[in-house]
Design a protein around this motif. Structure first.
Motif, PDB file in Angstrom:
ATOM      1  N   TYR A  85      -5.526   3.774   4.167  1.00 28.69           N
ATOM      2  CA  TYR A  85      -5.131   3.083   2.942  1.00 28.69           C
ATOM      3  C   TYR A  85      -5.796   1.719   2.799  1.00 28.69           C
ATOM      4  O   TYR A  85      -5.906   1.197   1.687  1.00 28.69           O
ATOM      5  CB  TYR A  85      -3.609   3.002   2.777  1.00 28.69           C
ATOM      6  CG  TYR A  85      -2.813   2.337   3.875  1.00 28.69           C
ATOM      7  CD1 TYR A  85      -2.786   0.960   4.020  1.00 28.69           C
ATOM      8  CD2 TYR A  85      -2.009   3.098   4.716  1.00 28.69           C
ATOM      9  CE1 TYR A  85      -2.024   0.355   4.996  1.00 28.69           C
ATOM     10  CE2 TYR A  85      -1.240   2.502   5.703  1.00 28.69           C
ATOM     11  CZ  TYR A  85      -1.254   1.131   5.842  1.00 28.69           C
ATOM     12  OH  TYR A  85      -0.487   0.528   6.810  1.00 28.69           O
ATOM     13  N   ALA A 144       0.828  -1.203   0.000  1.00 22.93           N
ATOM     14  CA  ALA A 144       0.000   0.000   0.000  1.00 22.93           C
ATOM     15  C   ALA A 144       0.863   1.254   0.000  1.00 22.93           C
ATOM     16  O   ALA A 144       0.522   2.264  -0.646  1.00 22.93           O
ATOM     17  CB  ALA A 144      -0.938  -0.005   1.199  1.00 22.93           C
ATOM     18  N   TYR A 166       0.551   4.128  -2.722  1.00 18.35           N
ATOM     19  CA  TYR A 166       0.200   5.489  -2.318  1.00 18.35           C
ATOM     20  C   TYR A 166       1.242   6.486  -2.804  1.00 18.35           C
ATOM     21  O   TYR A 166       0.903   7.553  -3.344  1.00 18.35           O
ATOM     22  CB  TYR A 166       0.061   5.577  -0.799  1.00 18.35           C
ATOM     23  CG  TYR A 166      -0.554   6.880  -0.339  1.00 18.35           C
ATOM     24  CD1 TYR A 166      -1.938   7.005  -0.224  1.00 18.35           C
ATOM     25  CD2 TYR A 166       0.238   7.982  -0.039  1.00 18.35           C
ATOM     26  CE1 TYR A 166      -2.511   8.205   0.183  1.00 18.35           C
ATOM     27  CE2 TYR A 166      -0.325   9.184   0.364  1.00 18.35           C
ATOM     28  CZ  TYR A 166      -1.698   9.287   0.467  1.00 18.35           C
ATOM     29  OH  TYR A 166      -2.269  10.488   0.856  1.00 18.35           O
TER      30      TYR A 166
END
Length: 311
Positions: free
Chosen positions: A285, A83, A87
């Motif tokens: 997230y 993640a 991101y």
């Protein structure tokens, strides 16, 4: 280094560390490579080059995982690292589309964004900054992959604790009035507080309008604890594994040294000349990326991301 959130220390040590290079750089490349085995609709991030940075020991684990990609070691940590890659990728892509002129990757490790993010090669000058041992391994791998080092990337070797990285950047052609994104992925908690302050001070004083930073961080309470763990009870975080991983990394010279006071991220960055501060936690997230088939995948509660704009 692509040095990572201290949760990545949970990656098991398989084989000897490459001479002079960062163990965390290969740990995170392993996570990217393993995630990239998943089908397009399931993977959180994708890096076609990550597998090329793996030692034979890691490659052996990759081969086993290829037969059953769903059997991910330490899933909470793996998912949070995947993640983080996604991101940071998404953040960077937004700037590429909005007139970005320079990208500086501090603690670059085996980061491959310069080679896989669309638009960077044609529009943006990239500076990859890291310690010499890791840089040397990285450059050899890049030449193996592409045949030569790309023209749009400048490799800057520096020891963040003992050398002036800003001066080294300027010596290598960094333009301080251009719009720049600084990526510090898996970096700041391995530095002394003064080194972090010096790094942020350079960015504030030597960046063009609209420049920004993005990094991941841990709370100071995690660093101060004698056992090195956060104390938060979380199904995705095996505290003993994290504790042992932190000790293993310290034995390889990658010791956690810096954390931000709990709840003080915004004031910390505002005091140092930044604005538009945004903090992202595991719930954020998880909600952003883990849908449908990925909804049941756990994430690690210790992983925080942040970004801000230079005032």
């Amino acid at each position: 280094m692509e040095k990572a959130n201290n949760t990545e220390n949970k990656m098991v040590e398989i084989g000897e560390k490459k001479k002079g290079s960062s163990l965390t750089a290969e740990n995170v490349a392993f996570v990217r490579a393993l995630e990239s085995l998943k089908p397009e609709g399931e993977r959180i991030c994708y890096d076609p080059y990550a597998v090329r940075f793996l030692s034979p020991q890691y490659a052996m684990f990759m081969e086993m995982a290829a037969h059953n990609p769903s059997k991910t070691p330490f899933p909470g940590v793996h998912n949070s690292l995947a993640a983080r890659v996604r991101y940071f990728d998404d953040f960077l892509k937004g700037f590429v589309d909005d007139g970005l002129e320079q990208l500086v990757i501090l603690g670059a490790g085996y980061d491959t964004r310069a080679y896989r993010i669309e638009g960077l090669r044609d529009k943006v000058r990239v500076f990859e900054v890291d310690q010499p041992g890791t840089q040397n391994v990285k450059m050899e791998k890049i030449k193996d992959i592409f045949g030569s080092l790309p023209d749009h990337v400048t490799y800057v070797s520096v020891d963040f604790e003992t050398e002036n990285y800003g001066q080294r950047l300027i010596e290598h052609g960094y333009e301080k009035f251009q719009k720049t994104v600084f990526i510090m992925e898996g970096l700041i908690y391995y530095l002394e507080p003064k080194a972090v302050d010096d790094m942020l001070s350079f960015i504030v004083k030597n960046s063009g309008t609209g420049s920004a930073i993005i990094f991941d961080y841990v709370y100071k309470s995690s660093i101060d604890r004698t056992d090195g763990i956060c104390g938060i009870k979380c199904k995705a975080c095996d505290q003993n594994e994290i504790k042992n991983g932190i000790k293993d990394m310290a034995q390889h010279g990658e010791t956690q040294k810096f954390g931000i006071m709990d709840g003080m991220l915004e004031s910390f960055l505002i005091q140092r000349g930044f604005s538009h501060v945004c903090s992202v936690n595991s719930k954020d997230y998880k909600k952003a990326y883990f849908h449908g088939v990925n909804e049941s995948r756990p994430v690690c509660c210790r992983s925080y991301f942040a970004h801000a704009v230079v005032k």
